[in-house]
Write a protein that holds these residues in place. Sequence first.
Motif, PDB file in Angstrom:
ATOM      1  N   LEU A 118      46.151  29.092  31.934  1.00 36.57           N
ATOM      2  CA  LEU A 118      46.946  29.998  32.753  1.00 36.57           C
ATOM      3  C   LEU A 118      46.700  31.448  32.354  1.00 36.57           C
ATOM      4  O   LEU A 118      46.523  32.317  33.213  1.00 36.57           O
ATOM      5  CB  LEU A 118      48.435  29.660  32.630  1.00 36.57           C
ATOM      6  N   LEU A 119      46.643  31.709  31.059  1.00 32.58           N
ATOM      7  CA  LEU A 119      46.373  33.063  30.574  1.00 32.58           C
ATOM      8  C   LEU A 119      45.028  33.558  31.088  1.00 32.58           C
ATOM      9  O   LEU A 119      44.909  34.689  31.571  1.00 32.58           O
ATOM     10  CB  LEU A 119      46.405  33.083  29.044  1.00 32.58           C
ATOM     11  N   GLY A 120      44.013  32.710  31.030  1.00 32.44           N
ATOM     12  CA  GLY A 120      42.701  33.084  31.561  1.00 32.44           C
ATOM     13  C   GLY A 120      42.740  33.351  33.051  1.00 32.44           C
ATOM     14  O   GLY A 120      42.160  34.325  33.540  1.00 32.44           O
ATOM     15  N   ASN A 121      43.461  32.504  33.789  1.00 28.58           N
ATOM     16  CA  ASN A 121      43.589  32.702  35.239  1.00 28.58           C
ATOM     17  C   ASN A 121      44.253  34.035  35.555  1.00 28.58           C
ATOM     18  O   ASN A 121      43.817  34.757  36.462  1.00 28.58           O
ATOM     19  CB  ASN A 121      44.401  31.576  35.868  1.00 28.58           C
ATOM     20  N   ILE A 122      45.301  34.369  34.817  1.00 28.04           N
ATOM     21  CA  ILE A 122      46.003  35.639  35.022  1.00 28.04           C
ATOM     22  C   ILE A 122      45.046  36.803  34.795  1.00 28.04           C
ATOM     23  O   ILE A 122      44.982  37.737  35.604  1.00 28.04           O
ATOM     24  CB  ILE A 122      47.231  35.748  34.100  1.00 28.04           C
ATOM     25  N   HIS A 123      44.299  36.735  33.702  1.00 29.63           N
ATOM     26  CA  HIS A 123      43.351  37.823  33.405  1.00 29.63           C
ATOM     27  C   HIS A 123      42.252  37.913  34.457  1.00 29.63           C
ATOM     28  O   HIS A 123      41.840  39.023  34.828  1.00 29.63           O
ATOM     29  CB  HIS A 123      42.761  37.671  32.003  1.00 29.63           C
ATOM     30  N   ASP A 124      41.784  36.778  34.955  1.00 28.50           N
ATOM     31  CA  ASP A 124      40.783  36.822  36.030  1.00 28.50           C
ATOM     32  C   ASP A 124      41.353  37.484  37.285  1.00 28.50           C
ATOM     33  O   ASP A 124      40.691  38.313  37.907  1.00 28.50           O
ATOM     34  CB  ASP A 124      40.264  35.425  36.369  1.00 28.50           C
ATOM     35  N   VAL A 125      42.563  37.125  37.655  1.00 30.18           N
ATOM     36  CA  VAL A 125      43.185  37.731  38.836  1.00 30.18           C
ATOM     37  C   VAL A 125      43.375  39.234  38.621  1.00 30.18           C
ATOM     38  O   VAL A 125      43.213  40.028  39.546  1.00 30.18           O
ATOM     39  CB  VAL A 125      44.527  37.034  39.172  1.00 30.18           C
ATOM     40  N   ASN A 126      43.688  39.613  37.383  1.00 27.27           N
ATOM     41  CA  ASN A 126      43.848  41.037  37.039  1.00 27.27           C
ATOM     42  C   ASN A 126      42.505  41.746  36.839  1.00 27.27           C
ATOM     43  O   ASN A 126      42.471  42.914  36.466  1.00 27.27           O
ATOM     44  CB  ASN A 126      44.692  41.204  35.779  1.00 27.27           C
ATOM     45  N   GLU A 127      41.421  41.011  37.048  1.00 26.30           N
ATOM     46  CA  GLU A 127      40.051  41.524  36.911  1.00 26.30           C
ATOM     47  C   GLU A 127      39.744  42.023  35.501  1.00 26.30           C
ATOM     48  O   GLU A 127      39.012  42.990  35.305  1.00 26.30           O
ATOM     49  CB  GLU A 127      39.774  42.609  37.959  1.00 26.30           C
ATOM     50  N   ASP A 128      40.296  41.321  34.511  1.00 26.90           N
ATOM     51  CA  ASP A 128      39.981  41.600  33.111  1.00 26.90           C
ATOM     52  C   ASP A 128      39.188  40.403  32.591  1.00 26.90           C
ATOM     53  O   ASP A 128      39.709  39.525  31.908  1.00 26.90           O
ATOM     54  CB  ASP A 128      41.257  41.815  32.298  1.00 26.90           C
TER      55      ASP A 128
END
Length: 124
Positions: A80-90
């Motif tokens: 989930l943390l990785g998904n959040i960062h991907d959506v945030n383009e980080d």
Amino acid sequence: ESLIKNDLLQRSYEILERLNLDFNGLTDTQQRHMKSYLDYVWGLYHFEQGNLEKALNFAETAIEDYKAELDIYLTFSLLLLGNIHDVNEDRQKAINAYKKCVKYDNNSHACHLAQKYLEQPYKR
């Protein structure tokens, strides 16, 4: 969790609120083991709602405070943390989270998805 993944968000919210109330009635040991899972599910709920800041806070708390014996919820929190960062383009932070997830190698769906997202960023 399944209600969230099936887009039944109002019902999910009602159950999560009830779980928050019931949480205080658990023993200390039960609370230690379940808190991270509850934080993960709240994070997933907020992620699906599009509230990435709250989702990030819950995911990070679930990871930092993880005390359960099995690492299955931990790997889902890292995913989930990785998904959040991907959506945030980080992307670099996303890759770091996915690598940590894959490192557990617990044959969970989270580990398999994390491996996939290392190669191709998560997209909503």
